[in-house]
Design an enzyme around this catalytic site. Structure first.
Site, PDB file in Angstrom:
ATOM      1  N   HIS A 897       0.513  -1.208  -0.002  1.00  0.00           N
ATOM      2  CA  HIS A 897       0.065  -0.156  -0.051  1.00  0.00           C
ATOM      3  C   HIS A 897       1.071   1.282   0.231  1.00  0.00           C
ATOM      4  CE1 HIS A 897      -2.995  -2.865   2.006  1.00  0.00           C
ATOM      5  NE2 HIS A 897      -3.256  -2.753   0.657  1.00  0.00           N
ATOM      6  N   GLU A 900       1.621   3.829   2.915  1.00  0.00           N
ATOM      7  CA  GLU A 900       1.876   3.364   4.213  1.00  0.00           C
ATOM      8  C   GLU A 900       3.574   3.340   4.222  1.00  0.00           C
ATOM      9  OE1 GLU A 900      -1.924   0.620   4.493  1.00  0.00           O
ATOM     10  OE2 GLU A 900       0.297  -0.320   4.424  1.00  0.00           O
ATOM     11  N   HIS A 995       3.073  -3.257   7.041  1.00  0.00           N
ATOM     12  CA  HIS A 995       2.067  -2.223   6.655  1.00  0.00           C
ATOM     13  C   HIS A 995       1.888  -0.960   7.736  1.00  0.00           C
ATOM     14  CE1 HIS A 995      -0.756  -4.373   3.594  1.00  0.00           C
ATOM     15  NE2 HIS A 995       0.338  -5.168   4.047  1.00  0.00           N
ATOM     16  N   GLU A1072       1.448  -4.439  11.260  1.00  0.00           N
ATOM     17  CA  GLU A1072       0.799  -3.143  11.164  1.00  0.00           C
ATOM     18  C   GLU A1072       1.527  -2.173  12.036  1.00  0.00           C
ATOM     19  OE1 GLU A1072      -1.357  -2.128   8.992  1.00  0.00           O
ATOM     20  OE2 GLU A1072      -2.618  -4.062   8.659  1.00  0.00           O
TER      21      GLU A1072
END
Ligand SMILES: [Zn+2]
Length: 1169
Positions: A897, A900, A995, A1072
């Site tokens: 992504h 990010e 991420h 994350e």
């Protein structure tokens, strides 16, 4: 009589009752008299003396039995009234005393009995009314324990009688509260609420609610609550507008607002209650019309403005703003089309993907096209129609293709439905079955078998080949329909992997393959294709060493760079932090800039760049001190909202002057050699007296800037390329400012329902003047940061505003403002050059290759890190030395992504660490071969996207069956994994995809729990996944409680699930990391910085070494998890206690941020344990 004696008597009466009840069902006269006598006695006793908890506890059931015994045809109202008296006496006592009776009443469904009795006595005007009052009292007291009371009241048709009692006793201070309490319980149920309205219940309630009589304040408050429930749905609200409710509420609120002093305080709650009702009502269209007709917009705005800062709670202003926002007509964003101004042409045969996206950008277009088609059929001349549709469809070029495409799509769908009855779920189940078979087979066959079945990359696809083309079109169609529907609900999603388009992406996890492209790949093909990426396995060593010299750069830039490095290296390189064992190399600025500019030339973007952003080109770092999170100021948020409403009321009060327009700028820009002249620009001032904006550089994405007042600017972000959505990431340049003035920036087209900007996060800013003065830092900046829903949008589409104030330090500075610390593709390539020139060639095996080309022809780099196998190395103990061919693989990926960027900083931390002299880094290199794809979506990153690749899809939903043309990076990364599981006997120990998470703090993992697979528990799979995250316990910034181990349908096609499923990698994760900061541990209350992110990377490596200290090599052994946790925890605690972890931490903090942050860290050391 003594108390004891009297109590004995009570007991005896109750005994007589229960005996009489027990005797039989034949109600003899004697029996009745006996009961009557006992009941009367008990009543007398309770009248004289409050019932005690003991008595109630003992006899609750008898009372209930007695009451229910009257149900068979007793019309003796007086007797029933006596029993009710007993019950009421008990219910009047404190909660503890009455509880046993309440429980018994509810358990025996006395509510139904009471409602039935109520219906029977409703006709009776005499004693019946007393009884019905008593029943209401009992129901009001116990009703909230019965969840189905509202339903029962409807079934027994007693609502009418309750309402008529309310009319009679409206101002009776004793009865009215009882009735209102009961009605409140009823009205909570929307259907019963409708029944109350049908029974004309709203009018008496409104009369009570809108009274100005101070003596009835309590009744008023209660009835306002009931009215609020009676308007809880849009339908109910619309029904309420048949009265003059809106006008009346406004009038009452207005009058109350005029009252002063003590009175004003008293009316606060009532005004707030009325506004809540109003808020319900304006949710209906009729309500909004009434509100606007009654001039409510101006009235309420003035009232809200007049709320003094010192005045009571701010709920009133809040509610007013909400009402006003609901009544605001939705505004169009000040841009011609919400669709991406930049188009990237997809490979031939795939351009319909963009057309589809374009259609879903404006459902109206699709509708028009449908209509158009209908009209065409009925042979109406089409020329006129086409031209009107043409006007609507703003990006004109594609109109022709869009029409033909969607018509052909419809055709395909109709054929497809007959061709492909196979539901995707069915296929999945089948697939799963076969997989399980292979698992069992595998167990019996040993490692000797070289080739294994890999679903997804082999003949499996053949079956589908015939209908793929058709199916895909169908999927796309579904996709559109779904995405328009799903826009609202997925805002509840708190899972960053998912985000906005998860549903749609589930549907199109397989994107169409043109038939010629379809490939069957068996292991022989695979090994031929991917052999080159596993050079580390080829003997002898000298072959490797010679290959290492190869570069991923094209020949021209390579020679430039090598000349550069030959001249300067190694003397001018700075080795940071020589005291620490962890060494970290940094290029001097001029060398960095030269390298960056050379590499930037080969970075290919979807539109023309005009410059290099200063912070990227000059290697900006994060601020040297920790930056605390900001306190959120609600009051500030409200005044912001009122300001926005003011703009709508007085539209002429704003400048509305466009000062930057990417759409035109990009068209008129000329080819320039990418460079940076910010330092010269700092000294100049433009003749124009407003801020200047720019974003035509790598990762930039500002679309438009509109000046609102002298110091306020509205900003609009560009969507992801070829789409109209995913606005979150931002990065732009601002200049020509005056120092000392507070500028306000509003970014007005965010899409997510909430943001960490409301939880203490600030944007980041880089000042060129500061950099020139020796402070080249990204800093958290912005006062009065707030994020809220605004009035822009269309139909169901809503937008959110981020607003913040900045006071610049210098006149005419050039500043860069971003969502998070940018990490460009060119930065990655520069880092790779840096790494490849600084690692220790005598012991480290480091190799850089091009995994594949992206859609816009950029290289997707693949890095390999391990150690040379050298038996003579002194530091090797026998246990550590693992020959190359016995090492297992660790596969790490990031930045799928593009928005990010925090993931990239962590990845940089990991690679820095793996190439360092740290003993643990050596250990890792000796034990594992690291395959790293540091940027899975280079195109997205380069063009400033948030979530997608140029093919408009979330790449992290494509892993199940990645299309090699549209998603080459995913296709080939999966290919590498397939190669390892098919052609090599060495397992992959761990897979992790990095991420960023926009709505949570700290960092954490998502993993797979085979027991929670959305297709049912996956039998035969081990549950050891949780071990690795558990090992992070105690690592600063890590939050175990945020880790999630699920296998939900929405995540189908994301890396960790596919890798787990198809390649049987148990340790497969998504990591994350927050954009904001931390709410626990060492970093509590601090915002995250580049140095912290890199540190997380270092910690990741450290923890990885601990994973190897346990024996998980045999997948057949499924170890009881809890046992493992205990040993691991003890172990890690011991280790932490002995090896002085924190000392290491603080020293590497110094090294990576080249600052003196150790003092702060050592001060807070105590928090760790
Ligand atoms: Zn992500």
């Amino acid at each position: 009589m003594s108390t004891l004696k009297r109590l004995n008597m009570v007991d005896s009466w109750f005994t007589r009752i229960s005996q009489a009840l027990a005797r039989d069902k034949i109600s003899t006269a004697d029996n009745k008299d006996e009961l009557r006598y006992a009941v009367r006695k008990i009543n007398q006793f309770f009248y004289a003396e409050k019932p005690s908890a003991d008595v109630v506890d003992k006899h609750a059931d008898v009372i209930v039995d007695l009451l229910l015994s009257t149900s068979n045809g007793s019309d003796d109202f007086e007797f029933i009234a006596q029993i009710f008296n007993i019950i009421r006496e008990i219910l009047d006592c404190d909660k503890k005393t009455s509880r046993p009776l309440v429980k018994s009443l509810i358990r025996n469904d006395v509510c139904s009995f009471l409602l039935n009795t109520l219906r029977v006595v409703a006709e009776d005007r005499g004693l019946g009314q007393d009884i019905s009052l008593q029943i209401h009292q009992i129901l009001a007291a116990i009703g909230h324990h019965d969840k189905r009371l509202a339903l029962k009241a409807r079934l027994f048709k007693t609502i009418g009688s309750t309402i008529s009692l309310l009319r009679i006793y409206s101002y009776n201070a004793k009865v009215c509260p009882v009735l209102l309490t009961l009605l409140k319980i009823y009205a909570k149920n929307a259907i019963t609420a409708a029944a109350i309205c049908r029974a004309a219940g709203l009018q008496p309630l409104l009369r009570l609610a809108l009274t100005l009589d101070r003596r009835h304040a309590k009744l008023q408050r209660l009835s306002i609550t009931v009215v609020r429930h009676l308007t809880q749905t849009k339908k109910l609200a619309a029904r309420a507008t048949t009265t003059t409710i809106v006008r009346d509420i406004l009038a009452v609120v207005f009058l109350m607002d005029k009252s002063q002093g003590q009175n004003r305080v008293r009316t606060v709650k009532i005004k707030e209650g009325l506004l809540k009702v109003l808020l319900n009502i304006v949710k209906s269209k009729a309500g909004r019309v009434q509100f606007l007709e009654a001039n409510g917009f101006y009235l309420l705005y003035e009232l809200a403005l007049n709320v003094l800062p010192s005045d009571y709670s701010c709920t009133f202003v809040d509610l007013s703003c909400q009402v006003l926002l609901h009544c605001c007509p939705k505004q169009q964003l000040p841009i011609d089309s919400i669709f991406s101004p930049v188009r990237f042409n997809l490979p031939q045969g795939y351009d319909y993907i963009v057309s589809n996206e374009l259609l879903s950008a404006d459902p109206q277009i699709a509708k028009d096209l449908d209509e158009l088609r209908e009209k065409c059929k009925s042979a109406i001349p089409t020329n006129e129609r086409v031209s009107t549709a043409d006007q609507r469809l703003r990006p004109k070029s594609s109109i022709g293709s869009a029409i033909t495409r969607s018509s052909s799509a419809t055709k395909c769908v109709t054929t497809a439905s007959s061709v492909r009855p196979k539901s995707s779920k069915g296929t999945k189940l089948e697939k799963k079955k076969t997989e399980q078979k292979t698992v069992t087979k595998k167990k019996s066959v040993t490692n000797g078998t070289k080739y294994r079945q890999v679903p997804g990359l082999n003949s499996n696809n053949l079956d589908d080949q015939e209908d793929t083309g058709i199916r895909l079109v169908e999927d796309e169609e579904l996709d559109d329909e779904d995405s328009s529907k799903s826009d609202d609900n997925d805002e509840e999603e708190d899972d960053e992997e998912d985000e906005i388009s998860n549903k749609e992406n589930v549907l199109d996890s397989s994107v169409p393959l043109p038939n010629d492209e379809q490939q069957t790949r068996d292991s022989v093909d695979l090994s031929r294709a991917y052999e080159q990426f596993f050079d580390e396995m080829v003997d002898p060593v000298y072959l490797l060493r010679s290959k290492m010299a190869q570069s991923i750069l094209d020949p021209s830039t390579e020679s430039l760079l090598s000349r550069l490095f030959r001249n300067i290296l190694p003397s001018s390189l700075t080795l940071l932090s020589t005291q620490s064992a962890f060494s970290y190399w940094r290029m001097p600025l001029n060398l960095y800039f030269q390298t960056y500019s050379i590499l930037a030339k080969s970075t290919k973007s979807a539109y023309r760049f005009t410059k290099l952003a200063y912070p990227d080109a000059f290697n900006a770092v994060s601020y040297a001190r920790f930056e605390p999170m900001q306190k959120f100021d609600e009051r500030n948020n409200r005044s912001t909202l009122l300001g926005d409403i003011r703009r709508i009321i007085y539209p002429t009060s704003i400048f509305n002057h466009t000062v930057y327009d990417f759409d035109t700028a990009v068209e008129h820009s000329v080819v320039t050699a990418l460079d940076n002249d910010d330092e010269q620009r700092c000294q100049m001032r433009s003749s124009l007296d407003h801020l200047h904006f720019d974003s035509q550089f790598e990762c930039g994405n500002l679309r438009k800037a509109v000046q609102i007042t002298e110091e306020e600017y509205d900003l609009i972000l560009r969507p992801d390329i070829n789409t109209f959505r995913y606005h979150q990431w931002f990065y732009f340049e601002v200049s020509n400012m005056r120092h000392g003035i507070t500028y306000r920036f509003n970014i007005i087209n965010f899409e997510k329902a909430n943001s960490q900007f409301n939880s203490g996060m600030q944007p980041v800013m880089f000042s060129v003047c500061d950099a020139v003065n020796g402070k080249p830092y990204w800093r958290r900046i912005g006062e009065k940061v707030s994020y809220y829903k605004n009035t822009y949008g269309k139909k169901k589409k809503v937008y959110y505003t981020l607003t913040f104030n900045i006071r610049f330090t210098y006149d005419n500075d050039v500043c860069y403002i971003a969502y998070h610390y940018p990490y460009t593709y060119t930065t990655l390539m520069t880092d790779i050059v840096n790494w490849s020139n600084t690692y220790d060639r005598s012991s480290i095996y480091f190799r850089q290759q091009v995994l594949c080309k992206t859609l816009s022809e950029n290289d997707c780099p693949l890095l390999t890190i391990t150690s040379f196998y050298n038996q003579n190395d002194v530091y090797h103990s026998e246990k550590q030395t693992i020959p190359m061919h016995e090492r297992t693989y660790v596969m790490l990926t990031a930045r799928v992504h593009p928005g990010e960027s925090n993931a990239s900083w962590i990845m940089k931390g990991i690679i820095d660490y793996l190439l360092s002299d740290e003993p643990t880094a050596r250990l890792l290199r000796d034990r594992y071969i690291f395959k790293i794809v540091p940027m899975l979506n280079p195109d997205g990153v380069i063009n400033g996207c948030q979530r997608c690749s140029l093919a408009t899809k979330d790449l992290n939903r494509q892993w199940s069956a990645p299309n090699s043309v549209l998603f080459p990076t995913i296709y080939h990364t999966k290919g590498l994994l397939a190669y390892l599981s098919m052609c090599s006997s060495r397992p992959i120990t761990l897979f992790c995809d990095f991420h960023g998470h926009s709505r949570q703090k700290n960092f954490f993992f998502y993993g797979n729990d085979p027991r929670l697979h959305f297709l049912g528990p996956a039998i035969g799979r081990s549950t050891i996944t949780k071990i690795f995250p558990k090992l992070f316990t105690g690592v600063p910034g890590f939050a175990l409680q945020s880790c999630l181990f699920t296998m939900r349908k929405q995540k189908e096609g994301c890396a960790r699930m596919v890798v787990w499923e198809e390649f049987k990698i148990d340790f497969a994760y998504t990591m994350e990391a927050t954009y904001n900061g931390f709410d626990a541990g060492l970093y509590k209350g601090l915002q995250i910085q580049i140095s912290t992110l890199q540190m997380i990377g270092h910690d990741f490596c450290q923890v990885l070494t601990r994973l190897g200290e346990h024996e998980y090599k045999t997948p057949e052994t499924i170890i009881p998890m809890e046992d493992l946790f205990v040993t691991n925890e003890n172990h890690s605690q011991e280790k932490r206690a002995t090896n002085g972890d924190e000392k290491r931490r603080s020293s590497s903090a110094v090294s990576s941020s080249s600052s003196s942050s150790s003092s702060l860290l050592s001060l807070t050391d105590g928090d760790v344990h």
